[in-house]
Design a protein around this motif. Structure first.
Motif, PDB file in Angstrom:
ATOM      1  N   ARG A   1      18.854 -25.842  -4.799  1.00 36.82           N
ATOM      2  CA  ARG A   1      17.758 -25.216  -4.069  1.00 36.82           C
ATOM      3  C   ARG A   1      17.973 -23.712  -3.978  1.00 36.82           C
ATOM      4  NH1 ARG A   1      18.437 -24.753   1.800  1.00 36.82           N
ATOM      5  NH2 ARG A   1      20.664 -24.884   2.297  1.00 36.82           N
ATOM      6  N   PHE A   2      16.937 -23.008  -3.513  1.00 41.63           N
ATOM      7  CA  PHE A   2      17.008 -21.567  -3.337  1.00 41.63           C
ATOM      8  C   PHE A   2      16.940 -21.227  -1.848  1.00 41.63           C
ATOM      9  CE2 PHE A   2      15.005 -21.943  -7.593  1.00 41.63           C
ATOM     10  CZ  PHE A   2      15.984 -21.283  -8.319  1.00 41.63           C
ATOM     11  N   VAL A   3      17.700 -20.209  -1.481  1.00 45.30           N
ATOM     12  CA  VAL A   3      17.712 -19.699  -0.111  1.00 45.30           C
ATOM     13  C   VAL A   3      17.316 -18.235  -0.163  1.00 45.30           C
ATOM     14  CG1 VAL A   3      19.116 -19.251   1.939  1.00 45.30           C
ATOM     15  CG2 VAL A   3      19.525 -21.313   0.569  1.00 45.30           C
ATOM     16  N   THR A   4      16.410 -17.815   0.716  1.00 45.73           N
ATOM     17  CA  THR A   4      15.957 -16.429   0.728  1.00 45.73           C
ATOM     18  C   THR A   4      16.548 -15.653   1.897  1.00 45.73           C
ATOM     19  OG1 THR A   4      13.965 -16.913   2.021  1.00 45.73           O
ATOM     20  CG2 THR A   4      13.789 -17.090  -0.374  1.00 45.73           C
ATOM     21  N   ARG A   5      16.642 -14.347   1.696  1.00 49.19           N
ATOM     22  CA  ARG A   5      17.153 -13.457   2.745  1.00 49.19           C
ATOM     23  C   ARG A   5      16.431 -12.123   2.619  1.00 49.19           C
ATOM     24  NH1 ARG A   5      23.444 -11.305   3.490  1.00 49.19           N
ATOM     25  NH2 ARG A   5      23.250 -10.714   5.708  1.00 49.19           N
ATOM     26  N   THR A   6      15.859 -11.639   3.708  1.00 48.01           N
ATOM     27  CA  THR A   6      15.180 -10.342   3.701  1.00 48.01           C
ATOM     28  C   THR A   6      15.709  -9.490   4.839  1.00 48.01           C
ATOM     29  OG1 THR A   6      13.385 -11.047   5.175  1.00 48.01           O
ATOM     30  CG2 THR A   6      13.075 -11.415   2.831  1.00 48.01           C
ATOM     31  N   ASN A   7      15.553  -8.160   4.696  1.00 49.01           N
ATOM     32  CA  ASN A   7      15.969  -7.280   5.794  1.00 49.01           C
ATOM     33  C   ASN A   7      14.750  -6.726   6.526  1.00 49.01           C
ATOM     34  OD1 ASN A   7      15.022  -5.341   4.012  1.00 49.01           O
ATOM     35  ND2 ASN A   7      17.006  -4.355   3.694  1.00 49.01           N
ATOM     36  N   ASP A   8      15.006  -6.035   7.619  1.00 44.70           N
ATOM     37  CA  ASP A   8      13.920  -5.537   8.471  1.00 44.70           C
ATOM     38  C   ASP A   8      13.021  -4.555   7.726  1.00 44.70           C
ATOM     39  OD1 ASP A   8      14.829  -7.080  10.555  1.00 44.70           O
ATOM     40  OD2 ASP A   8      15.936  -5.451  11.527  1.00 44.70           O
TER      41      ASP A   8
ATOM     42  N   ASN B   1       0.858  -1.186   0.000  1.00 45.84           N
ATOM     43  CA  ASN B   1       0.000   0.000   0.000  1.00 45.84           C
ATOM     44  C   ASN B   1       0.893   1.234   0.000  1.00 45.84           C
ATOM     45  OD1 ASN B   1      -1.823   2.055   0.376  1.00 45.84           O
ATOM     46  ND2 ASN B   1      -2.647   1.298   2.304  1.00 45.84           N
ATOM     47  N   GLY B   2       0.916   1.934  -1.127  1.00 48.25           N
ATOM     48  CA  GLY B   2       1.716   3.144  -1.227  1.00 48.25           C
ATOM     49  C   GLY B   2       3.150   2.911  -1.643  1.00 48.25           C
ATOM     50  N   TYR B   3       3.452   1.707  -2.090  1.00 49.02           N
ATOM     51  CA  TYR B   3       4.820   1.374  -2.485  1.00 49.02           C
ATOM     52  C   TYR B   3       4.841   0.715  -3.859  1.00 49.02           C
ATOM     53  CZ  TYR B   3       6.610   2.392   2.175  1.00 49.02           C
ATOM     54  OH  TYR B   3       6.962   3.023   3.343  1.00 49.02           O
ATOM     55  N   ALA B   4       6.015   0.787  -4.470  1.00 47.25           N
ATOM     56  CA  ALA B   4       6.276   0.079  -5.717  1.00 47.25           C
ATOM     57  C   ALA B   4       7.106  -1.161  -5.412  1.00 47.25           C
ATOM     58  CB  ALA B   4       7.027   0.987  -6.691  1.00 47.25           C
TER      59      ALA B   4
ATOM     60  N   HIS C   1       9.923   0.180  -2.693  1.00 45.06           N
ATOM     61  CA  HIS C   1      10.354   1.574  -2.618  1.00 45.06           C
ATOM     62  C   HIS C   1       9.159   2.462  -2.947  1.00 45.06           C
ATOM     63  CE1 HIS C   1      12.664   5.235  -3.577  1.00 45.06           C
ATOM     64  NE2 HIS C   1      13.674   4.677  -2.948  1.00 45.06           N
ATOM     65  N   PRO C   2       9.075   3.670  -2.403  1.00 53.39           N
ATOM     66  CA  PRO C   2       7.961   4.563  -2.763  1.00 53.39           C
ATOM     67  C   PRO C   2       7.896   4.892  -4.254  1.00 53.39           C
ATOM     68  CG  PRO C   2       9.024   5.336  -0.762  1.00 53.39           C
ATOM     69  CD  PRO C   2       9.883   4.234  -1.312  1.00 53.39           C
TER      70      PRO C   2
ATOM     71  N   ILE D   1       7.587  -3.133   5.696  1.00 52.79           N
ATOM     72  CA  ILE D   1       6.732  -2.604   4.633  1.00 52.79           C
ATOM     73  C   ILE D   1       5.760  -3.667   4.139  1.00 52.79           C
ATOM     74  CG2 ILE D   1       6.673  -1.672   2.292  1.00 52.79           C
ATOM     75  CD1 ILE D   1       9.422  -0.417   2.848  1.00 52.79           C
ATOM     76  N   SER D   2       6.246  -4.876   3.871  1.00 53.40           N
ATOM     77  CA  SER D   2       5.395  -5.920   3.293  1.00 53.40           C
ATOM     78  C   SER D   2       4.358  -6.444   4.268  1.00 53.40           C
ATOM     79  CB  SER D   2       6.257  -7.078   2.781  1.00 53.40           C
ATOM     80  OG  SER D   2       6.974  -7.703   3.840  1.00 53.40           O
ATOM     81  N   SER D   3       4.540  -6.172   5.564  1.00 52.48           N
ATOM     82  CA  SER D   3       3.543  -6.589   6.556  1.00 52.48           C
ATOM     83  C   SER D   3       2.578  -5.471   6.892  1.00 52.48           C
ATOM     84  CB  SER D   3       4.241  -7.053   7.846  1.00 52.48           C
ATOM     85  OG  SER D   3       4.930  -5.967   8.457  1.00 52.48           O
TER      86      SER D   3
END
Length: 329
Positions: free
Chosen positions: A311-318, A226-229, A270-271, A323-325
């Motif tokens: 296989r694939f391993v994912t990594r996300t930052n805070d 919501n409000g982001y690209a 990002h906005p 934003i995604s939550s």
């Protein structure tokens, strides 16, 4: 990038409209919430396609009469008057190039053609060292200069906006939708997207991020926006293999060759869709370590997918998680 959304109505007089069509050699789609004060889908579609047609006339490398292709056809030591958006995106390219120590570059089109990924390509193959050295003489953001309303070059460079033009188009579409009184929408062009507001039933726009596979589409994760690209760049759609090595269409301008690290895809929130588009490419070029450090330093929300054998391993930052939550919306 897979767009998730169910077209539903609502008892408060709002309804969800949708239309789509071809653009930039790919596809665009729009969903928006319509109420009594907003226009119908035919009128909105005409406005959106006017924006897309203008972007194509200015930035397309697949039509010889576009503004940037007329510039690309000029020899070294030439200048040409350019519309404001072209000069604006040249400035964005300069910024991203400087921040990546020259790895990101808008003038890599001759390299794309040489390796088989560009609009004038003939064959996907690893070029000879001699051919690569010759082409690299025509690559480099530093060969470009803005002089008032003119774009100038001191070498026979060719500009390719494919790493940021779609994001710019989405920002333009979003601004046009808002000018029409539409404040709840999901706008997508060639996989770049921006969402604002909510659907008529009050639910969020939900975006499914693809696992970086070239054989089938699999959702890696679903996020709310919501409000982001949102922009995803990956090495899994366009590549070739030669002598046991895998070469993708993502280039490091400093080496003149495709990147060879194990970072398969980068998603940026990002906005600005323009900046999300450019940053996802930049971070993919920089790779799993340098790209991660860059995102952390600049406060960019990122979702990395890395190859680890089969296989694939994912990594996300805070920042991405917040934003995604919906915690920053």
């Amino acid at each position: 990038m897979v767009l998730a959304g169910v077209l539903t109505g609502c008892g408060n007089g709002e309804r969800l409209e949708r239309f789509d069509g071809p653009t930039m050699g790919s596809h665009y789609s729009i969903q928006y919430v319509r109420h009594s004060a907003t226009p119908g889908p035919k009128a909105v579609q005409a406005e959106v396609e006017n924006v897309l047609a203008e972007v194509d006339r200015q930035f397309s490398t697949y039509r010889s009469d576009s503004d940037i292709e007329r510039f690309n056809a000029l020899p070294a030591d030439s200048c040409l008057v350019m519309p404001g958006p072209v000069l604006e995106l040249i400035g964005v390219g300069e910024q991203l190039s400087a921040q990546s120590d020259g790895s990101f570059d808008l003038t890599v089109e001759p390299l794309l053609n040489l390796w088989g990924f560009g609009p004038q390509s003939r064959e996907e193959k690893v070029p000879t060292a001699e051919a690569l050295a010759q082409v690299r003489q025509r690559v480099g953001q530093g060969h470009l200069r803005i002089d008032g309303d003119r774009l100038c070059k001191d070498a026979a460079v060719e500009v390719d906006f494919n790493s940021i033009a779609a994001g710019y188009a989405v920002d333009r579409i979003a601004a046009r939708l808002q000018a029409l009184g539409i404040d709840s929408y999901l706008a997508e062009a060639t996989g770049e997207l921006k969402a604002a507001g909510r659907k008529p039933d009050g639910s969020a726009w939900r975006i499914a991020l693809e696992e970086p596979r070239d054989d089938r589409q699999v959702a890696e994760r679903v996020i709310e926006v919501n409000g982001y690209a949102v922009s995803t760049s990956g090495d899994y759609r366009r590549y070739f293999e030669q002598d046991g090595a895998r070469y993708s269409h993502t280039f490091d301008a400093r080496t003149g060759a495709p990147v060879l690290h194990n970072l398969a895809s980068v998603t940026v929130i990002h906005p600005s869709a323009l900046m999300a588009d450019g940053l996802s490419t930049l971070l993919l070029i920089l790779g799993p370590e340098r790209g991660w450090d860059y995102a952390q330093k600049h406060g960019i929300g990122v979702f990395f997918v890395l190859r680890d054998g089969n296989r694939f391993v994912t990594r996300t930052n805070d920042m991405f998680e917040r934003i995604s939550s919906g915690k920053t919306q």
